[in-house]
Structures are given as C-alpha cells and as structure tokens.
Design a protein around this motif. Structure first.
Motif, PDB file in Angstrom:
ATOM      1  N   GLU A  62       0.432  -5.218  -8.804  1.00 29.81           N
ATOM      2  CA  GLU A  62      -0.947  -4.955  -8.675  1.00 29.81           C
ATOM      3  C   GLU A  62      -2.141  -5.591  -9.268  1.00 29.81           C
ATOM      4  O   GLU A  62      -1.945  -5.610 -10.681  1.00 29.81           O
ATOM      5  N   ASP A  92       6.865  -6.484  -7.651  1.00 24.38           N
ATOM      6  CA  ASP A  92       5.536  -6.627  -7.077  1.00 24.38           C
ATOM      7  C   ASP A  92       4.503  -6.311  -8.196  1.00 24.38           C
ATOM      8  O   ASP A  92       4.925  -5.443  -8.922  1.00 24.38           O
ATOM      9  N   ASN A 123      -8.183  -4.626  -4.620  1.00 25.08           N
ATOM     10  CA  ASN A 123      -7.052  -4.719  -5.004  1.00 25.08           C
ATOM     11  C   ASN A 123      -6.079  -5.267  -4.127  1.00 25.08           C
ATOM     12  O   ASN A 123      -6.294  -4.945  -3.087  1.00 25.08           O
ATOM     13  N   ASP A 174      -4.403  -8.732   1.476  1.00 25.76           N
ATOM     14  CA  ASP A 174      -3.717  -7.330   0.891  1.00 25.76           C
ATOM     15  C   ASP A 174      -2.436  -7.428   0.117  1.00 25.76           C
ATOM     16  O   ASP A 174      -2.378  -7.288  -1.258  1.00 25.76           O
ATOM     17  N   THR A 210      -1.768  -6.834  -3.646  1.00 28.38           N
ATOM     18  CA  THR A 210      -0.540  -6.824  -4.282  1.00 28.38           C
ATOM     19  C   THR A 210       0.028  -8.416  -4.456  1.00 28.38           C
ATOM     20  O   THR A 210      -0.100  -9.044  -3.370  1.00 28.38           O
TER      21      THR A 210
END
Length: 220
Positions: free
Chosen positions: A192, A190, A211, A150, A213
């Motif tokens: 995405e 960060d 998705n 993630d 990060t």
C-alpha cells in the motif's frame, strides 16, 4: 573605295548615337528599405492599436491584412504566448484570474526584404465566479485524474499536461512505484502506498493524495 567610305560613315553614326544616349537616372522618389519599413510599421501599428484592447473579456478579431496604400496590402500572422487564454485566432477563454497575454504580429510586405514584428500586451479578464469554479475543480478533477487507479500491476503513463492543467505526482514508496509511474515491486506481497499530487490549473494550485495498492509478483 566608296564601300570603305560608306562603312566609315555608318560607324561614325553609330558611335554618335551611343554617345548621345542619356543614362537612366535612379528614381529619387523611391523610398529606401529603411524608410519603407518605418512607413509600413507605423501604418500597421496605428491600425492594430484601434483593434487590440488593453483589457478584454471577449474574443478579439485579429486582422490578417492591412492596407498600406491603394491596391497594396500587407499580410499579418499572429502568435500568442498564452494560447489557452487567447488563441492565435483571437479566441478568448477565461482563466480563474486575470492573465496578461502577449500577441505578436508578423507583418509581411512584398516590397520589404524582411518581415516586421510588432507586439501587444492584453490583460485577459479572469472569471467572476472564482470560488464556485475552484470548488468544481477541487471536487471533480482529482477523481478524473485518478480514475481506475486503485490496483497497480504495471507501469502507468501519466498525462501531465491535459485538460486538467499541469500535474505532478509523488510516491510515498518510490522503491515499489516511482514518481514517474514505473511499477517496481519485486516482492510477492502487495504494497500500500500514498500517491500525492499537485494540480496547477487556471492560476490555482490543488494538492491531494490517494491510497493505491501496488500488486506483488504472482507465481506463474
């Protein structure tokens, strides 16, 4: 003088013995290597054809030896081109669809200068519950593939070939995270991204995306 005559007689006797010796004749009944190879190949092939089916939905007992003649055996080693379906030991595991498997037998016989290679094609039957099985794969495998992915803070080592089949990945932003799992984000923020995947397993292809990060560089 008698001694000389005695030696002369002995010499003549030895020469006559040598001259009377009959040279050993070759065994005309012994087969040539080509003839023996043909005989062994035919015997083993006829034997294996009684064991190996053209179509199977179960494991096959692949023999490790074959009788050539009384008290004479050859040994057989097996290799398959699709071990996930039929192993070198003949163990069967169903794919989603029918799968043609080539079994290669290497025949080893002490009296032959070279081994013999024989091949057999077998259709391994696919699963009956194709739609159910496909649904299980589609529901469960993506979560397992991306488990704990993630927030990315470092390089990731993908296992492209594993129990899930063969997997390829595509990053929506390869400048911060490459297709082969390299962490490249040099900024502080960060980012995405979308990581797309293609899973090939048991004759089917599953696509999807996740998705994730990519963490930015933090002040030390």
């Amino acid at each position: 003088f008698l001694k000389v005559i005695f030696i002369f007689v002995i010499a003549i006797f030895c020469i006559s013995l040598v001259g009377c010796t009959t040279p050993e004749k070759p065994d005309d009944n012994k087969p040539t290597q080509e003839e023996l190879r043909k005989t062994v190949s035919q015997k083993v092939d006829n034997y294996l054809k009684t064991i190996i089916p053209e179509y199977t939905d179960e494991s096959i007992e692949l023999p490790e030896e074959c009788v050539i003649e009384e008290d004479k055996y050859c040994y057989i080693e097996w290799e398959t081109n699709h071990k996930a379906t039929i192993s070198n030991k003949g163990v069967y595991k169903a794919n989603l669809f029918d799968q043609e498997v080539t079994l290669t037998a290497t025949v080893i016989y002490d009296e032959l200068n070279e081994d013999i290679t024989l091949t057999y094609n077998v259709i391994a039957k696919g699963r009956e519950d194709k739609e159910t099985y496909k649904k299980i794969i589609e529901d469960r495998i993506p979560d397992l593939v991306f488990k704990d992915i993630d927030l990315v803070t470092r390089d990731i080592t993908y296992k492209n070939e594993n129990i899930f089949g063969y997997i390829t990945y595509t990053s929506s932003n390869p400048d911060v995270f490459s297709n082969d799992g390299k962490y490249l984000n040099k900024g502080k923020d960060d980012v995405e991204i979308v990581l797309s995947y293609v899973i090939q397993i048991s004759g089917i292809e599953i696509t999807g995306e996740k998705n994730i990060t990519i963490e930015g560089k933090k002040d030390e």
